[in-house]
Design a protein around this motif. Structure first.
Motif, PDB file in Angstrom:
ATOM      1  N   ARG A 105       0.952   7.033  -6.720  1.00 12.41           N
ATOM      2  CA  ARG A 105      -0.113   8.029  -6.969  1.00 12.41           C
ATOM      3  C   ARG A 105       0.443   9.435  -6.812  1.00 12.41           C
ATOM      4  O   ARG A 105       0.089  10.331  -7.585  1.00 12.41           O
ATOM      5  N   ARG A 106       1.289   9.684  -5.802  1.00 14.68           N
ATOM      6  CA  ARG A 106       1.870  11.016  -5.613  1.00 14.68           C
ATOM      7  C   ARG A 106       2.766  11.369  -6.802  1.00 14.68           C
ATOM      8  O   ARG A 106       2.790  12.524  -7.246  1.00 14.68           O
ATOM      9  N   ASN A 153       0.823  -1.205   0.000  1.00 20.24           N
ATOM     10  CA  ASN A 153       0.000   0.000   0.000  1.00 20.24           C
ATOM     11  C   ASN A 153       0.862   1.261   0.000  1.00 20.24           C
ATOM     12  O   ASN A 153       0.452   2.306  -0.531  1.00 20.24           O
ATOM     13  N   THR A 154       2.052   1.172   0.628  1.00 18.73           N
ATOM     14  CA  THR A 154       2.981   2.322   0.612  1.00 18.73           C
ATOM     15  C   THR A 154       3.428   2.609  -0.809  1.00 18.73           C
ATOM     16  O   THR A 154       3.521   3.768  -1.231  1.00 18.73           O
ATOM     17  N   TYR A 177       0.580   4.293  -2.709  1.00 19.38           N
ATOM     18  CA  TYR A 177       0.436   5.695  -2.325  1.00 19.38           C
ATOM     19  C   TYR A 177       1.512   6.548  -2.999  1.00 19.38           C
ATOM     20  O   TYR A 177       1.226   7.624  -3.547  1.00 19.38           O
TER      21      TYR A 177
END
Length: 532
Positions: A506-507, A499-500, A503
């Protein structure tokens, strides 16, 4: 002569009774005496032979041996004709004083011992005088050809100097012998080392203190393990001559470094670049290749770094035509390529022998350096000799295409560097530019300002974000692309939760305006990372 050598003379049949730890002592002559106190007639270093007629009781042995030890005698040889055997008290006294004691058989006369030993000492003295004349000549500036001529006339000894890659530096050798000696030098657990070849026996001595992969070996004809001091001194003479040549090569390396740095910088002066090429023996219109090399030793924690050792090995592979400038990304050399019609690349050994006057790699005999491909074959042949003798070493070499003119140096350096990195990925090899036509070669041809501008406009938002937040968006992007867009593989490699990774990616997309689910945007980001 050493006591060990004397004991080893089978014709004398001597038996060592005491002083095993002193067998490597030298003795300078023979003194025969049966005086109870011969000390006043001894100068030290002699082999004393005695029939033991001075002994009347056990206490006499301690007194006699004590006098010999005070005089610095090298050893005592005792005859048993008078007493019938060598007494134990004499053995104990010699043990106590650390004096070697040899039992001389009844059937061997002291005169026989003296006559056998004395001629050998005379021969050694004569050899020492001849040897000193050789050392003096080298100290006065005699080169390797003169040294080997003197070895032949003064010592009646044949020899040659061979590099670890099978290059004959000086002297004359069959090609097969040169390769065999190079293998023997590399694989020897210690030096000096005897190698037996079909054409004869050679004793190898190391020259200087270079790593063996870049070292030289002095090969002396015959088995010289019993006269190793002579070989060591001759090897020191060769090392002196090599250090003299090294002084001039240091200057050439600095000039090569300056040329490469100038060619790879923006705005290099063409006239200055042309002059730099000429210092490397390359005319403005003559072909050349750029070679990049590293030599790694997996598991090694000490010794030369891969670039420095790689440069030394490359210079031996192409001795004496080029010098290599060791840098942060391998050792780099500009190698002239003889045109196909020119005789400069004529193979050595066409008459069955190879000499050190040209110094081409033995393993590459018959391969002219007319093209980049032929140069690569020559390098492969020499590298095979090296890696066969040192299996734990990895030689990685990259060879650019044939180039002309100073403006091509920069692209050639990038091309050779990428080829060398591919060679490293293969665990050591010789790779030419034909094998590396990838995005890296394309990027190498793009001007620096264009490449940097593209990378900055694409990645600057990520670098700024990482600086402000202490995050790892750039590293995550590179790992994600290396993992071919696999979330799980990227998370496992970075040791973070999947999940990291989601994230962070996406950034990255938000900050760059790119969509990493599309091939076009992935390529843009990949090239930006490689071009930054």
């Amino acid at each position: 002569m050493r006591i060990r050598d004397l004991v080893g003379m089978a014709e004398l049949g001597l038996t060592l009774l005491a002083g095993e730890e002193q067998l490597d002592r030298d003795f300078s002559g023979v003194q025969i005496t049966d005086l109870p106190d011969p000390g006043r007639y001894l100068s030290g270093g002699e082999l004393v032979l005695s029939g033991l007629m001075w002994r009347n009781g056990p206490e006499d042995s301690e007194r006699f041996v004590g006098r010999l030890a005070e005089a610095g005698v090298a050893a005592l040889g005792a005859g048993s004709a008078w007493l019938g055997a060598v007494p134990e008290d004499l053995v104990r006294a010699c043990h106590a004083h650390g004096l070697p004691l040899l039992a001389v058989p009844v059937e061997v006369s002291f005169r026989t011992v003296a006559e056998l030993v004395a001629p050998r000492h005379a021969e050694l003295r004569d050899a020492l005088g001849r040897h000193r004349r050789i050392v003096a000549a080298v100290a006065e500036g005699a080169g390797l050809p003169e040294l080997f001529a003197l070895m032949g006339t003064e010592l009646a000894m044949e020899g040659a100097v061979v590099s670890a890659v099978g290059t004959v530096i000086a002297g004359t050798l069959d090609q097969a012998d040169a390769v065999r000696l190079a293998h023997g030098y590399l694989a020897a657990p210690r030096l000096p080392h005897v190698v037996r070849a079909p054409s004869g026996t050679f004793t190898l001595f190391g020259v200087g203190r270079e790593h063996r992969a870049a070292g030289w070996a002095l090969a002396c004809g015959g088995d010289l393990l019993g006269e190793a001091d002579l070989g060591f001194e001759l090897a020191a003479c060769v090392a002196l001559e090599r250090s003299r040549a090294e002084e001039g090569r240091r200057v050439e390396r600095r000039l090569a470094e300056q040329l490469i740095a100038l060619a790879c910088s923006a705005g290099g002066d063409p006239a200055e670049l042309n002059a730099g090429l000429r210092t490397c023996g390359i005319g403005p219109a003559e072909p050349y290749s750029v070679v990049n090399v590293t030599v790694t030793r997996p598991g090694a924690t000490r010794g030369p770094d891969p670039a420095r050792l790689g440069g030394q090995v490359l210079e031996e592979l192409l001795h004496p035509r080029v010098v290599a400038a060791a840098g942060a990304d391998g050792a780099v050399a500009l190698v002239p390529l003889a045109p196909p019609s020119a005789p400069a690349g004529e193979p050595i050994g066409t008459a069955g022998k190879s000499t050190g006057t040209v110094g081409e790699p033995i393993g590459a005999a018959g391969v002219p350096a007319g093209t980049a491909g032929e140069l690569a074959e020559r390098l492969r042949a020499g590298a095979r000799v090296l890696t066969a003798g040192l299996p734990g070493i990895r030689v990685s070499i990259g060879v650019s295409a044939a180039l002309r003119g100073p403006s091509a140096v920069r692209g050639g350096v990038a091309e050779a560097g990428h080829a060398r990195r591919l060679a490293e990925a293969r665990g050591g090899a010789v790779v030419t530019s034909d094998e590396i036509y990838t995005h890296a070669l394309l990027l190498a041809t793009v001007p620096d300002d264009v490449r940097r501008s593209f990378a900055a406009r694409t990645l600057d938002p990520l670098f700024d974000y990482d600086r402000r937040h202490g995050s790892e968006l750039v590293r995550t992007l590179g790992t994600f692309l290396d993992c071919v867009g696999s979330w799980n593989a990227c998370a496992e490699r970075m040791n973070v939760h999947v999940n990291t990774v989601r994230y962070r990616i996406r950034r990255v997309e938000e900050l760059t305006g790119r969509d990493l689910s599309t091939m076009t945007d992935r390529v843009d980001l990949f090239l930006a990372l490689r071009g930054s």
